[in-house]
Design an enzyme around this catalytic site. Sequence first.
Site, PDB file in Angstrom:
ATOM      1  N   LYS A 189       0.853  -1.194   0.000  1.00 41.06           N
ATOM      2  CA  LYS A 189       0.000   0.000   0.000  1.00 41.06           C
ATOM      3  C   LYS A 189       0.883   1.236   0.000  1.00 41.06           C
ATOM      4  CE  LYS A 189      -3.929   2.026   2.540  1.00 41.06           C
ATOM      5  NZ  LYS A 189      -4.862   1.848   3.667  1.00 41.06           N
ATOM      6  N   SER A 244      -9.917  -0.397   6.880  1.00 38.23           N
ATOM      7  CA  SER A 244      -9.360  -0.278   5.524  1.00 38.23           C
ATOM      8  C   SER A 244      -8.673  -1.510   4.971  1.00 38.23           C
ATOM      9  CB  SER A 244      -8.386   0.888   5.456  1.00 38.23           C
ATOM     10  OG  SER A 244      -9.106   2.081   5.296  1.00 38.23           O
ATOM     11  N   SER A 271      -9.727   2.031   2.694  1.00 35.76           N
ATOM     12  CA  SER A 271      -8.857   2.756   1.804  1.00 35.76           C
ATOM     13  C   SER A 271      -7.845   1.877   1.074  1.00 35.76           C
ATOM     14  CB  SER A 271      -8.107   3.827   2.595  1.00 35.76           C
ATOM     15  OG  SER A 271      -7.267   3.225   3.568  1.00 35.76           O
TER      16      SER A 271
HETATM   17  N1  GLN Z   1     -13.177   4.192   6.057  1.00 39.51           N
HETATM   18  C1  GLN Z   1     -12.551   4.640   7.256  1.00 39.51           C
HETATM   19  C2  GLN Z   1     -12.183   6.092   7.130  1.00 39.51           C
HETATM   20  O1  GLN Z   1     -12.499   6.655   6.152  1.00 39.51           O
HETATM   21  C3  GLN Z   1     -11.377   3.783   7.583  1.00 39.51           C
HETATM   22  C4  GLN Z   1     -10.122   4.178   6.945  1.00 39.51           C
HETATM   23  C5  GLN Z   1      -8.963   3.333   7.317  1.00 39.51           C
HETATM   24  O2  GLN Z   1      -9.107   2.297   7.961  1.00 39.51           O
HETATM   25  N2  GLN Z   1      -7.788   3.800   6.952  1.00 39.51           N
HETATM   26  O3  GLN Z   1     -11.613   6.670   7.994  1.00 39.51           O
END
Ligand code: GLN
Length: 486
Positions: free
Chosen positions: A80, A179, A155
């Site tokens: 990532k 994410s 994400s």
């Molecule tokens: N969807 C969540 C957010 O927007 C989680 C993001 C993540 O785990 N990095 O914060």
Amino acid sequence: MKPLHHLSAVALRDAFLQGEVSAVQIVEAFLERIEHHNGKLGAFLTILGPRAWMKAEALDKKRSHNQPLGKMAAIPVAIKDNMHIAGEITTCGSQFLSNYKAPFYATAVHRMEQEDAILIGKTNMDEFAMGSSNENSAFFPAHNPWNLNCVPGGSSGGSAAAVAARLALIATGSDTGGSIRQPAGFCGVVGYKPTYGRVSRYGLVAFGSSLDQIGPLGTTVADTALAMEVMGHHCPHDATSLDLPPETYPLSKKLQEGTVIGIPWQFLKGLNPEVRENFQQALEVMKSLGAHLVEVNLDILKYSIAVYYILATAEASTNLARFDGIRYGIRSKAGKTLEEIYDQSRKEGFGREVKKRIMLGTYVLSAGYQDAYYKKAQKVRTLILHAFDQAFGQCDAVMMPIATSGAFEHGSIQDPLEMYLQDIFTVPANLAGLPAISIPSGYDRRGMPLGVQIIGPQLCDVAVMQYAHAYEQASSHTRIPGNYAS
Ligand code: GLN
């Protein structure tokens, strides 16, 4: 032998170790797949071609000289793009860091390379890991290999899409509020979020430091377990890294006798019928393996979205203060004074969602409001921890769906609150620091993957993997999306 991309990471490594395939052939095959598919999928931001070739040649040489090879030998791994690889760009999905060449390695990534994994590319993501759909990437959105009109989740959407389309066999993700697990669920692969502190955060661009964890995505539980064995080591550069010996993950098809699974039915009321039915089928599989099911009370989790979006934004607003155009990343040419350079660089460098979160986080931490929001959210976080402690007094693990539906279409969620509610089943594990895994559990009527989640008590990473493996072996829902099989 099957085509290389039909193998699990463990099987591909073994084929390499047994001399059935060379590392150069592996890199050739996977780079070709990436070249062929990435244009449409948008899974990778950077392809590390020269690096992968060099590693492959070194591995083939090592093998021909009978030198010892690492645990992840010749497995193509995608990283990532918020984790550093020394000498490569880390964009974090943001214009701000589009020129940022990392001067050091993220520990978790370095450990995989030291165990002879082949780092093949950096994957697309929501900017600074803020999002649930990958639509917040500053470059281009990633797409779901099961249907390109749908999002891959976020994400770590690029990582999930890359693994689902078999452009890499393992990928890293970071999970602040889901994410790793939610995109894994949307793309029909396995995603694992470790106990907080199990994997070092050193070299991961910080979002919400008390929530962030690095973890693996793979096509099987055994592959993610292998990655955990390699990544889950104590690291002196991360003050929150657990000072415990690394673990191995012996997996068995059977559940340990007397395993009790807790279901928070009250919290799950209102589930969409398709997701409920799928979840119930997963529970039947657990029962057939001998698990005993009980209801647990986790009603307090209805507050978890509110708590998460206060704490995560508060932490993000302070973490992102370091991006000022002076020390890191893009510097605006519009500013004349230092103050203006800070302002303009942030204005030009950050996207909408990131700015929104910095504002929200600054607000909840401000002198006038921190008691009402930030401190209160911290208190509720503690209550959530207690509720889990109590639940784990009655059961060994908690199960729930990974999301309220399968992957949705690009552009179909415009309301930010609706988007934030996507994370309802994933944020609790982050708030309580718990190990949690997302495993494919079937498909919805549109043919999009669905996933279930198993959450264990802190430090019970091995047990969570074992439950997930037993479920996977008894249910086997993992497939390669049609267009990516050949
Ligand atoms: N969807 C969540 C957010 O927007 C989680 C993001 C993540 O785990 N990095 O914060």
